[in-house]
Design a protein around this motif. Structure first.
Motif, PDB file in Angstrom:
ATOM      1  N   LEU A 158       0.828  -1.198   0.000  1.00 46.17           N
ATOM      2  CA  LEU A 158       0.000   0.000   0.000  1.00 46.17           C
ATOM      3  C   LEU A 158       0.865   1.252   0.000  1.00 46.17           C
ATOM      4  O   LEU A 158       2.083   1.193   0.183  1.00 46.17           O
ATOM      5  CB  LEU A 158      -0.919   0.000   1.225  1.00 46.17           C
ATOM      6  CG  LEU A 158      -1.808  -1.233   1.410  1.00 46.17           C
ATOM      7  CD1 LEU A 158      -2.609  -1.122   2.704  1.00 46.17           C
ATOM      8  CD2 LEU A 158      -2.738  -1.404   0.218  1.00 46.17           C
ATOM      9  N   ARG A 159       0.234   2.397  -0.171  1.00 47.90           N
ATOM     10  CA  ARG A 159       0.959   3.666  -0.076  1.00 47.90           C
ATOM     11  C   ARG A 159       1.412   3.891   1.364  1.00 47.90           C
ATOM     12  O   ARG A 159       0.895   3.264   2.294  1.00 47.90           O
ATOM     13  CB  ARG A 159       0.066   4.816  -0.530  1.00 47.90           C
ATOM     14  CG  ARG A 159      -0.417   4.711  -1.968  1.00 47.90           C
ATOM     15  CD  ARG A 159      -1.354   5.865  -2.311  1.00 47.90           C
ATOM     16  NE  ARG A 159      -1.884   5.761  -3.656  1.00 47.90           N
ATOM     17  CZ  ARG A 159      -3.003   5.111  -3.975  1.00 47.90           C
ATOM     18  NH1 ARG A 159      -3.690   4.487  -3.022  1.00 47.90           N
ATOM     19  NH2 ARG A 159      -3.429   5.072  -5.219  1.00 47.90           N
ATOM     20  N   LEU A 160       2.345   4.806   1.550  1.00 50.05           N
ATOM     21  CA  LEU A 160       2.869   5.096   2.878  1.00 50.05           C
ATOM     22  C   LEU A 160       1.730   5.517   3.816  1.00 50.05           C
ATOM     23  O   LEU A 160       0.970   6.436   3.503  1.00 50.05           O
ATOM     24  CB  LEU A 160       3.921   6.209   2.798  1.00 50.05           C
ATOM     25  CG  LEU A 160       4.565   6.627   4.125  1.00 50.05           C
ATOM     26  CD1 LEU A 160       5.364   5.469   4.718  1.00 50.05           C
ATOM     27  CD2 LEU A 160       5.466   7.847   3.905  1.00 50.05           C
ATOM     28  N   ASN A 161       1.572   4.802   4.920  1.00 47.88           N
ATOM     29  CA  ASN A 161       0.576   5.091   5.960  1.00 47.88           C
ATOM     30  C   ASN A 161      -0.875   4.901   5.478  1.00 47.88           C
ATOM     31  O   ASN A 161      -1.805   5.337   6.160  1.00 47.88           O
ATOM     32  CB  ASN A 161       0.739   6.513   6.498  1.00 47.88           C
ATOM     33  CG  ASN A 161       2.107   6.738   7.120  1.00 47.88           C
ATOM     34  OD1 ASN A 161       2.660   5.848   7.761  1.00 47.88           O
ATOM     35  ND2 ASN A 161       2.660   7.929   6.938  1.00 47.88           N
ATOM     36  N   GLU A 162      -1.064   4.245   4.341  1.00 49.97           N
ATOM     37  CA  GLU A 162      -2.416   4.099   3.805  1.00 49.97           C
ATOM     38  C   GLU A 162      -3.310   3.269   4.714  1.00 49.97           C
ATOM     39  O   GLU A 162      -4.472   3.624   4.936  1.00 49.97           O
ATOM     40  CB  GLU A 162      -2.381   3.476   2.412  1.00 49.97           C
ATOM     41  CG  GLU A 162      -3.746   3.376   1.758  1.00 49.97           C
ATOM     42  CD  GLU A 162      -3.691   2.830   0.347  1.00 49.97           C
ATOM     43  OE1 GLU A 162      -4.764   2.689  -0.273  1.00 49.97           O
ATOM     44  OE2 GLU A 162      -2.582   2.561  -0.149  1.00 49.97           O
ATOM     45  N   ALA A 163      -2.802   2.170   5.246  1.00 53.82           N
ATOM     46  CA  ALA A 163      -3.620   1.317   6.110  1.00 53.82           C
ATOM     47  C   ALA A 163      -4.101   2.083   7.332  1.00 53.82           C
ATOM     48  O   ALA A 163      -5.269   1.982   7.739  1.00 53.82           O
ATOM     49  CB  ALA A 163      -2.837   0.078   6.525  1.00 53.82           C
ATOM     50  N   ALA A 164      -3.206   2.874   7.937  1.00 55.46           N
ATOM     51  CA  ALA A 164      -3.573   3.661   9.114  1.00 55.46           C
ATOM     52  C   ALA A 164      -4.609   4.718   8.749  1.00 55.46           C
ATOM     53  O   ALA A 164      -5.549   4.979   9.515  1.00 55.46           O
ATOM     54  CB  ALA A 164      -2.336   4.312   9.716  1.00 55.46           C
TER      55      ALA A 164
END
Length: 261
Positions: free
Chosen positions: A153-159
Motif C-alpha cells: 500500500l501507499r505510505l501510511n495508507e492502512a492507518a
C-alpha cells in the motif's frame, strides 16, 4: 468526428442521435472496429476510421456504439444517454440517491435478520467503503470489516483507511498486517502475472483465516459475505444457464449467501 447516417424511411433507428447535429465529436480510445454489421442491424453513425461507429436494429430498440458517451471528450454524450434512457427506454427521471440508500438498508436488514452477522473485505476504495457504510448503517457492529495490509500500500495508507472508516464512519474494522507474508512470497518473482496470482491467492488465504477467527469469536453467527462491486461486474458474472456467484467468491466459513452492493 462522428457523422450521422439518417434513415428517413425508418425514423425509429435515428432516435439515439435525435436532436444532435449531423456531425459531432466522440471519443474512441481503442483500435478495434467492426467492418460488417450483425444481422438486421443498420449503420447510424460513421467516423473516418470506423465504418460502424454506431448501429441500430432495423425493428427493435437495440443499439450499439463504438465510442464512449460517458466521458467529457464526447461533449454531447449526456444527450445521447438521455435519448436512450428517456426517449427509447421510457425511464422516469424521478430517481434520487436518498431513495437508494434507504431501500438498500431495508433490503440488508430483511436479508440478514435481527441476529445475523456479515463479514467483508475493505480496501478504502469507493466500492468497498460505500458497501461497508451501508452495511454498518443497516446492522451496526454485526458487520465485521477486514482490511488486509499486504505491504504494497501507499505510505501510511492502512492507518489512514482505519482512521477514516472507524473514526469518521464508525465501521467495525480490523486491520490485519500481513505485509511480511506477502513480501516473502513475492521475493525473487519478476513475472507480473505470477506476482498478480501470488498477491490474489495470498489475500484469499489471509482473508479466510481472519474470517474464520471472527466466526469462531462470534459463536458461528457470521452467515454472509459482503461484496462491494461495480454493476458491470455483476452483469459480467451472470451465467446464461442460470444465477451465478462468480464475483470474487471466497471459501470463508459456511455462508448463507453473498450480499452484493
Amino acid at each position: 468526428m462522428l457523422k450521422k447516417v439518417l434513415h428517413n424511411s425508418n425514423p425509429a433507428v435515428d432516435a439515439l442521435f435525435s436532436s444532435l447535429p449531423d456531425e459531432f465529436q466522440v471519443w474512441m480510445s481503442h483500435g478495434d472496429k467492426l467492418l460488417t454489421p450483425p444481422q438486421d442491424f443498420i449503420t447510424i453513425g460513421i467516423t473516418s476510421s470506423s465504418p460502424l461507429a454506431a448501429v441500430a436494429h432495423s425493428s427493435k430498440p437495440w443499439y450499439g456504439i463504438q465510442f464512449h458517451p460517458e466521458v467529457t471528450h464526447t461533449p454531447l454524450g449526456a444527450t445521447i444517454l438521455s435519448n436512450f434512457a428517456v426517449e427509447i427506454c421510457k425511464c422516469r427521471q424521478d430517481w434520487k440517491m436518498e431513495n437508494f440508500v434507504q431501500r438498500e438498508i431495508q433490503r440488508i436488514r430483511e436479508l440478514v435478520g435481527p441476529k445475523g452477522e456479515v463479514v467483508g473485505a475493505v480496501s478504502g476504495g469507493v466500492d468497498s467503503t460505500v458497501a461497508a457504510k451501508l452495511m454498518h448503517e443497516a446492522i451496526g457492529t454485526r458487520f465485521h470489516a477486514i482490511l488486509v495490509d499486504n505491504g504494497l500500500l501507499r505510505l501510511n495508507e492502512a492507518a489512514q483507511v482505519h482512521e477514516t472508516l472507524t473514526g469518521a464512519l464508525g465501521i467495525n474494522l480490523a486491520v490485519v498486517d500481513s505485509s511480511q507474508e506477502f513480501v516473502s512470497r513475492l521475493k525473487g518473482i519478476e513475472d507480473p502475472e505470477k506476482k498478480r496470482k501470488i498477491i490474489g491467492n495470498t489475500f484469499i488465504e489471509v482473508f479466510e483465516r481472519e474470517a474464520e477467527a471472527l466466526d469462531k469469536a462470534s459463536g458461528g453467527k457470521i452467515e454472509y459475505l459482503l461484496q462491494g462491486t461495480l454493476y458491470p461486474d455483476v452483469i459480467e458474472s451472470v451465467s446464461f444457464r442460470g444465477p451465478s456467484q462468480t464475483i470474487k467468491t471466497h471459501h470463508v466459513p459456511p455462508l448463507t449467501g453473498f450480499i452484493l452492493i
